[in-house]
Design a protein around this motif. Structure first.
Motif, PDB file in Angstrom:
ATOM      1  N   ILE A 127       0.870  -1.180   0.000  1.00 23.03           N
ATOM      2  CA  ILE A 127       0.000   0.000   0.000  1.00 23.03           C
ATOM      3  C   ILE A 127       0.901   1.222   0.000  1.00 23.03           C
ATOM      4  CG2 ILE A 127      -1.710   1.347   1.261  1.00 23.03           C
ATOM      5  CD1 ILE A 127      -2.682  -1.145   2.560  1.00 23.03           C
ATOM      6  N   ILE A 129       0.556   5.395   0.245  1.00 25.48           N
ATOM      7  CA  ILE A 129      -0.318   6.536   0.506  1.00 25.48           C
ATOM      8  C   ILE A 129       0.555   7.783   0.561  1.00 25.48           C
ATOM      9  CG2 ILE A 129      -1.904   7.617   2.142  1.00 25.48           C
ATOM     10  CD1 ILE A 129      -2.608   4.743   3.076  1.00 25.48           C
ATOM     11  N   GLU A 131       0.002  12.031   0.663  1.00 24.78           N
ATOM     12  CA  GLU A 131      -0.960  13.132   0.796  1.00 24.78           C
ATOM     13  C   GLU A 131      -0.382  14.386   0.155  1.00 24.78           C
ATOM     14  OE1 GLU A 131      -4.017  12.700   1.892  1.00 24.78           O
ATOM     15  OE2 GLU A 131      -3.645  10.633   2.449  1.00 24.78           O
ATOM     16  N   LYS A 136      -2.182  10.362  -3.582  1.00 25.94           N
ATOM     17  CA  LYS A 136      -2.200   9.075  -4.278  1.00 25.94           C
ATOM     18  C   LYS A 136      -2.337   7.973  -3.240  1.00 25.94           C
ATOM     19  CE  LYS A 136       0.501  10.600  -8.174  1.00 25.94           C
ATOM     20  NZ  LYS A 136       1.739  10.507  -8.916  1.00 25.94           N
ATOM     21  N   ARG A 137      -3.279   7.101  -3.476  1.00 28.21           N
ATOM     22  CA  ARG A 137      -3.513   5.956  -2.599  1.00 28.21           C
ATOM     23  C   ARG A 137      -3.681   4.738  -3.496  1.00 28.21           C
ATOM     24  NH1 ARG A 137      -7.911   9.493   0.615  1.00 28.21           N
ATOM     25  NH2 ARG A 137      -6.425  10.893   1.611  1.00 28.21           N
ATOM     26  N   PRO A 157      -8.896   9.608  -5.206  1.00 25.26           N
ATOM     27  CA  PRO A 157      -8.345   8.775  -4.136  1.00 25.26           C
ATOM     28  C   PRO A 157      -9.431   8.122  -3.281  1.00 25.26           C
ATOM     29  CG  PRO A 157      -7.260  10.905  -4.196  1.00 25.26           C
ATOM     30  CD  PRO A 157      -8.411  10.969  -5.163  1.00 25.26           C
ATOM     31  N   ILE A 160      -8.713   6.010   3.048  1.00 22.97           N
ATOM     32  CA  ILE A 160      -7.627   5.177   3.558  1.00 22.97           C
ATOM     33  C   ILE A 160      -8.171   3.878   4.132  1.00 22.97           C
ATOM     34  CG2 ILE A 160      -5.781   5.066   5.275  1.00 22.97           C
ATOM     35  CD1 ILE A 160      -5.347   8.069   4.785  1.00 22.97           C
ATOM     36  N   LEU A 163      -9.139   1.544   1.286  1.00 23.05           N
ATOM     37  CA  LEU A 163      -7.938   1.040   0.629  1.00 23.05           C
ATOM     38  C   LEU A 163      -7.273  -0.048   1.464  1.00 23.05           C
ATOM     39  CD1 LEU A 163      -6.098   1.768  -1.900  1.00 23.05           C
ATOM     40  CD2 LEU A 163      -4.645   2.866  -0.207  1.00 23.05           C
ATOM     41  N   GLU A 164      -7.157   0.206   2.767  1.00 26.04           N
ATOM     42  CA  GLU A 164      -6.546  -0.786   3.658  1.00 26.04           C
ATOM     43  C   GLU A 164      -7.372  -2.069   3.709  1.00 26.04           C
ATOM     44  OE1 GLU A 164      -6.190   1.400   7.285  1.00 26.04           O
ATOM     45  OE2 GLU A 164      -4.181   2.135   6.782  1.00 26.04           O
ATOM     46  N   ASN A 180       3.689  -1.648   3.891  1.00 24.24           N
ATOM     47  CA  ASN A 180       3.550  -0.232   3.585  1.00 24.24           C
ATOM     48  C   ASN A 180       4.736   0.185   2.731  1.00 24.24           C
ATOM     49  OD1 ASN A 180       2.693   2.375   3.574  1.00 24.24           O
ATOM     50  ND2 ASN A 180       3.224   2.804   5.695  1.00 24.24           N
TER      51      ASN A 180
END
Length: 181
Positions: A127, A129, A131, A136-137, A157, A160, A163-164, A180
């Motif tokens: 993943i 991420i 900011e 972008k995620r 986006p 979070i 996405l997770e 990560n």
């Protein structure tokens, strides 16, 4: 058998934002084009303003240029929407021991883009991420040779937490670790 194959659909160019920009650029382009033509022909082609007062060089010619560029961009966006560029799916198949990433490209010899990876060559699900002004995620397929293949489509986006959750579900399905980047 159903639990051994997972397929995630990817939305391509057929998004609201592309329809909005296509329409906005076309209307703006036609307006600029008509204003430039009005200054050249000295005939008012736009009902809500008097563009005949513009001097053709340099104002009218610049308006024609901007109008042409704007209409060209709107046609380009229209074609990407019609061809649905970027759409496809990600398939995770435990039976065949493969991950397939399928996308549509521009028309031609290589329109169908197909990437296949063996599950044995996959190290983890990553993943990333970032900011800021352009957040972008993304979820990545991290290979053992240090390549990172993006799995998420280009879009607004995702939250979070979503996405997770998506990445954790995928890592659990493929029995890989989550990291990560």
């Amino acid at each position: 058998m159903q639990n051994d194959i997972r397929q995630d659909r990817i939305i391509g160019s057929k998004r609201f934002s592309n329809y909005f920009w296509m329409f906005f650029l076309f209307i703006g382009g036609v307006s600029f084009l008509l204003a430039g033509l009005s200054s050249y022909l000295q005939i008012n082609l736009i009902p809500f303003t008097n563009a005949t007062q513009l001097i053709f060089i340099p104002q009218g010619i610049i308006m024609l240029f901007y109008g042409t560029i704007s209409i060209s961009l709107s046609i380009y966006i229209l074609l990407t929407v019609v061809w649905d560029i970027g759409s496809g799916y990600n398939e995770y198949n435990k039976i065949e021991n493969l991950v397939k990433i399928v996308r549509k490209g521009f028309p031609g010899k290589n329109r169908e883009i197909l990437l296949t990876y063996s599950l044995n060559n996959i190290k983890s699900i990553g993943i990333k991420i970032s900011e800021g002004l352009n957040p972008k995620r993304s979820i990545y397929l991290c290979l053992k040779d240090e390549r990172k293949i993006p799995l998420t489509p280009v879009q607004q986006p995702n939250t979070i937490s979503n996405l997770e959750e998506e990445a954790a579900d995928l890592a659990k399905f493929l029995e890989l670790k989550l990291e990560n980047l």
